[in-house]
Write a protein that holds these residues in place. Structure first.
Motif, PDB file in Angstrom:
ATOM      1  N   GLY A 124      -1.416  38.116  -1.549  1.00 40.49           N
ATOM      2  CA  GLY A 124      -1.599  36.882  -2.333  1.00 40.49           C
ATOM      3  C   GLY A 124      -0.290  36.122  -2.448  1.00 40.49           C
ATOM      4  O   GLY A 124       0.345  36.109  -3.501  1.00 40.49           O
ATOM      5  N   VAL A 125       0.113  35.461  -1.378  1.00 38.06           N
ATOM      6  CA  VAL A 125       1.386  34.718  -1.381  1.00 38.06           C
ATOM      7  C   VAL A 125       1.259  33.462  -2.254  1.00 38.06           C
ATOM      8  O   VAL A 125       2.145  33.129  -3.023  1.00 38.06           O
ATOM      9  CB  VAL A 125       1.801  34.371   0.070  1.00 38.06           C
ATOM     10  CG1 VAL A 125       2.950  33.368   0.086  1.00 38.06           C
ATOM     11  CG2 VAL A 125       2.207  35.649   0.810  1.00 38.06           C
ATOM     12  N   ASP A 162      -2.853  34.739   1.494  1.00 40.79           N
ATOM     13  CA  ASP A 162      -3.574  33.655   0.827  1.00 40.79           C
ATOM     14  C   ASP A 162      -2.596  32.576   0.386  1.00 40.79           C
ATOM     15  O   ASP A 162      -1.510  32.883  -0.107  1.00 40.79           O
ATOM     16  CB  ASP A 162      -4.241  34.144  -0.477  1.00 40.79           C
ATOM     17  CG  ASP A 162      -5.264  35.231  -0.278  1.00 40.79           C
ATOM     18  OD1 ASP A 162      -5.703  35.442   0.869  1.00 40.79           O
ATOM     19  OD2 ASP A 162      -5.633  35.865  -1.290  1.00 40.79           O
ATOM     20  N   LEU A 163      -3.036  31.331   0.502  1.00 46.89           N
ATOM     21  CA  LEU A 163      -2.297  30.193  -0.051  1.00 46.89           C
ATOM     22  C   LEU A 163      -3.249  29.360  -0.899  1.00 46.89           C
ATOM     23  O   LEU A 163      -4.455  29.313  -0.621  1.00 46.89           O
ATOM     24  CB  LEU A 163      -1.754  29.299   1.071  1.00 46.89           C
ATOM     25  CG  LEU A 163      -0.671  29.872   1.989  1.00 46.89           C
ATOM     26  CD1 LEU A 163      -0.374  28.889   3.101  1.00 46.89           C
ATOM     27  CD2 LEU A 163       0.594  30.188   1.193  1.00 46.89           C
ATOM     28  N   ILE A 164      -2.697  28.701  -1.915  1.00 49.40           N
ATOM     29  CA  ILE A 164      -3.480  27.774  -2.736  1.00 49.40           C
ATOM     30  C   ILE A 164      -2.880  26.373  -2.603  1.00 49.40           C
ATOM     31  O   ILE A 164      -1.678  26.194  -2.834  1.00 49.40           O
ATOM     32  CB  ILE A 164      -3.469  28.194  -4.221  1.00 49.40           C
ATOM     33  CG1 ILE A 164      -4.116  29.578  -4.385  1.00 49.40           C
ATOM     34  CG2 ILE A 164      -4.194  27.162  -5.076  1.00 49.40           C
ATOM     35  CD1 ILE A 164      -4.149  30.087  -5.826  1.00 49.40           C
ATOM     36  N   TYR A 165      -3.709  25.414  -2.196  1.00 51.17           N
ATOM     37  CA  TYR A 165      -3.219  24.043  -2.052  1.00 51.17           C
ATOM     38  C   TYR A 165      -4.021  23.108  -2.960  1.00 51.17           C
ATOM     39  O   TYR A 165      -4.872  23.546  -3.718  1.00 51.17           O
ATOM     40  CB  TYR A 165      -3.253  23.594  -0.588  1.00 51.17           C
ATOM     41  CG  TYR A 165      -4.639  23.270  -0.068  1.00 51.17           C
ATOM     42  CD1 TYR A 165      -5.517  24.284   0.285  1.00 51.17           C
ATOM     43  CD2 TYR A 165      -5.074  21.956   0.051  1.00 51.17           C
ATOM     44  CE1 TYR A 165      -6.790  23.992   0.753  1.00 51.17           C
ATOM     45  CE2 TYR A 165      -6.344  21.649   0.528  1.00 51.17           C
ATOM     46  CZ  TYR A 165      -7.195  22.675   0.870  1.00 51.17           C
ATOM     47  OH  TYR A 165      -8.449  22.389   1.320  1.00 51.17           O
ATOM     48  N   ALA A 182       4.256  28.405   6.616  1.00 55.58           N
ATOM     49  CA  ALA A 182       3.336  29.544   6.467  1.00 55.58           C
ATOM     50  C   ALA A 182       2.810  29.991   7.836  1.00 55.58           C
ATOM     51  O   ALA A 182       2.732  31.187   8.121  1.00 55.58           O
ATOM     52  CB  ALA A 182       2.171  29.157   5.551  1.00 55.58           C
ATOM     53  N   VAL A 183       2.466  29.020   8.670  1.00 53.48           N
ATOM     54  CA  VAL A 183       1.925  29.347   9.999  1.00 53.48           C
ATOM     55  C   VAL A 183       2.974  30.081  10.831  1.00 53.48           C
ATOM     56  O   VAL A 183       2.668  31.029  11.556  1.00 53.48           O
ATOM     57  CB  VAL A 183       1.436  28.057  10.697  1.00 53.48           C
ATOM     58  CG1 VAL A 183       1.230  28.278  12.173  1.00 53.48           C
ATOM     59  CG2 VAL A 183       0.156  27.559  10.048  1.00 53.48           C
ATOM     60  N   SER A 191      -5.753  32.746   4.741  1.00 50.18           N
ATOM     61  CA  SER A 191      -6.781  32.165   3.864  1.00 50.18           C
ATOM     62  C   SER A 191      -6.123  31.045   3.081  1.00 50.18           C
ATOM     63  O   SER A 191      -5.085  31.247   2.450  1.00 50.18           O
ATOM     64  CB  SER A 191      -7.321  33.220   2.890  1.00 50.18           C
ATOM     65  OG  SER A 191      -7.853  34.313   3.586  1.00 50.18           O
ATOM     66  N   VAL A 192      -6.731  29.866   3.118  1.00 51.06           N
ATOM     67  CA  VAL A 192      -6.124  28.683   2.501  1.00 51.06           C
ATOM     68  C   VAL A 192      -7.151  28.086   1.538  1.00 51.06           C
ATOM     69  O   VAL A 192      -8.121  27.473   1.962  1.00 51.06           O
ATOM     70  CB  VAL A 192      -5.728  27.655   3.591  1.00 51.06           C
ATOM     71  CG1 VAL A 192      -4.901  26.535   2.984  1.00 51.06           C
ATOM     72  CG2 VAL A 192      -4.942  28.326   4.713  1.00 51.06           C
ATOM     73  N   TYR A 193      -6.914  28.301   0.232  1.00 50.98           N
ATOM     74  CA  TYR A 193      -7.892  27.899  -0.774  1.00 50.98           C
ATOM     75  C   TYR A 193      -7.463  26.634  -1.488  1.00 50.98           C
ATOM     76  O   TYR A 193      -6.310  26.505  -1.886  1.00 50.98           O
ATOM     77  CB  TYR A 193      -8.056  29.004  -1.833  1.00 50.98           C
ATOM     78  CG  TYR A 193      -8.543  30.318  -1.271  1.00 50.98           C
ATOM     79  CD1 TYR A 193      -9.859  30.457  -0.820  1.00 50.98           C
ATOM     80  CD2 TYR A 193      -7.697  31.415  -1.167  1.00 50.98           C
ATOM     81  CE1 TYR A 193     -10.312  31.651  -0.298  1.00 50.98           C
ATOM     82  CE2 TYR A 193      -8.135  32.621  -0.654  1.00 50.98           C
ATOM     83  CZ  TYR A 193      -9.451  32.729  -0.215  1.00 50.98           C
ATOM     84  OH  TYR A 193      -9.891  33.912   0.301  1.00 50.98           O
TER      85      TYR A 193
END
Ligand SMILES: C[S@@+](CC[C@H](N)C(=O)[O-])C[C@H]1O[C@@H](n2cnc3c(N)ncnc32)[C@H](O)[C@@H]1O
Ligand code: SF4
Length: 386
Positions: A124-125, A162-165, A182-183, A191-193
């Motif tokens: 969970g980054v 995981d990232l949250i944007y 990140a890439v 996972s990009v939420y």
């Protein structure tokens, strides 16, 4: 098993975290001390309980989710894997994922998780920006998270983070720069939420008081498109609304959910779907951690719901899950779950309208949502099923 078969998974929920993040409405709780011995015994008891119904099946994935399963002792994780191996046949290429928080303390346990049998780690980054991490209430810096990713990649053949944007004030240019970093760091899966304001969270209170403004619809759409474009160009296209992978590196456990396959769910609040004698059953375990533990110790399980999914609901659930996937719902899955082809199971006029609008495609392979359809899937489902 063809690659389109849904597989059979086991989900193990660990409901504890070091602190509660202000955006999170998962079944996760902060506790001063957790008796790992009692929890281990109770998780094993629930595995035994569900094995009684499903022992003949081959397990294609195990997933330790939470909460923060990286706070489990590796011996607890190992005991659950060993018990699953004793009760079911495990596929030779079984995927065993554990979710981890990217702190240095937890990275120190990664060797132990690998030795226990975990072969995929999901971290969970959340952000690669220290200010954003503080805003999200995270207990780690960007540098610490990046170090944890490197430790994970050195130990596990398969990793994801995981990232949250769509965070307050985030524009497309800043997001593009952060996502590009990140890439560069990512392996096979990301996972990009989009940040969602969930009921009952600290963020919901702040949002209601006008202290937290999420991006407007146009900005959110631009951020989503930036994500799709950048990730596809990097060889990690979206295979699901929020999940990106190199072809072949998709999370098999989550594919089981989205393909509406069967899975056992154990631990507090876990859900399951099991087809027994042709009947699809929905199961749910007691949600509150201490009450779950007491129930398992008294009864051998804490199942609070176990009932057939009615046929109409079965169709709805299959579409709600399957249309999240870029591949959509295969015709064979329609036949298995509903006994019908999609043309017979769905309203022709609604289908035609959604196809003409560019939101759905129905062809020989099955039914799928286009990129535009996936971006507004709730509205598409409402128009298809209402
Ligand atoms: C169970 S947590 C992952 C593991 C671990 N507990 C952690 O936070 O590092 C699942 C993921 O859901 C995402 N998530 C949770 N709540 C969210 C929200 N309100 N909006 C967007 N993403 C969210 C986060 O990216 C989080 O990593
Ligand atoms: S995001 Fe992860 S660490 Fe934070 S409260 Fe939710 S489950 Fe726990």
């Amino acid at each position: 098993m063809t690659t389109l078969e849904p597989g059979f998974g086991i989900y193990v929920h660990w409901p504890f975290c070091l602190s509660k993040c202000p955006y999170c409405d998962f079944n996760s709780h902060v506790r001063a001390g957790v008796d790992q011995g009692r929890w281990r015994a109770a998780l094993l008891a629930e595995l035994d309980h569900y094995a009684a119904d499903t022992a003949g099946r081959t397990v294609t994935s195990l997933f330790f989710g939470g909460g923060t399963p990286s706070l489990m002792q590796p011996a607890t994780v190992g005991a659950a894997i060993d018990r699953a191996a004793a009760r079911w046949r495990l596929a030779p290429d079984i995927e065993i994922t554990l979710e981890a928080n990217p702190t240095s303390a937890e990275a120190a346990c990664f060797d132990g998780f690998r030795a226990a049998g975990v072969n995929r780690l999901s971290l969970g980054v959340q952000a690669l920006d220290d200010r954003a991490l503080r805003f999200l209430g995270r207990g780690h810096s960007a540098a610490e998270a990046m170090a944890a990713v490197a430790v994970a990649q050195a130990r596990f053949a398969r990793t994801s983070f995981d990232l949250i944007y769509a965070r307050p004030g985030q524009g497309a240019a800043a997001w593009r720069e952060e996502l590009a970093r990140a890439v560069a760091l990512a392996g096979e899966h990301l996972s990009v939420y989009q940040l969602t304001i969930e009921p009952g969270t600290a963020f919901e209170g702040a949002h209601r008081r006008g202290e937290l403004a999420t991006p407007d619809e146009d900005t959110a759409a631009a951020l989503y498109e930036t994500t799709q474009e950048l990730m596809a160009a990097a060889g990690l296209p979206a295979y699901e609304i929020s999940n990106h992978a190199r072809p072949g590196a998709e999370c098999r456990h989550n594919l089981t959910y989205w393909r509406y396959g069967d899975y056992v769910g154990i631990g507090p609040g876990a859900h399951g779907r099991l087809t027994i004698d042709g009947v699809k059953l929905a199961t749910r375990q007691h949600r509150a951690p201490e009450a779950w533990l007491a129930a398992v110790e008294a009864e051998g399980h804490a199942t609070r719901r176990r009932q057939p999914v009615p046929p109409a609901e079965r169709l709805n659930e299959m579409l709600m899950m399957g249309l999240r996937l870029a591949d959509g719902v295969a015709r064979r899955r329609f036949r298995v779950e509903t006994g019908l082809e999609p043309e017979a199971a769905l309203d022709g006029e609604r289908l035609r309208r959604l196809a003409a609008g560019g939101f759905l495609v129905l062809d020989d392979a099955g039914l799928r949502a286009t990129a535009a359809g996936r971006q507004r899937l709730d509205a598409v489902l409402a128009a298809l099923l209402a």
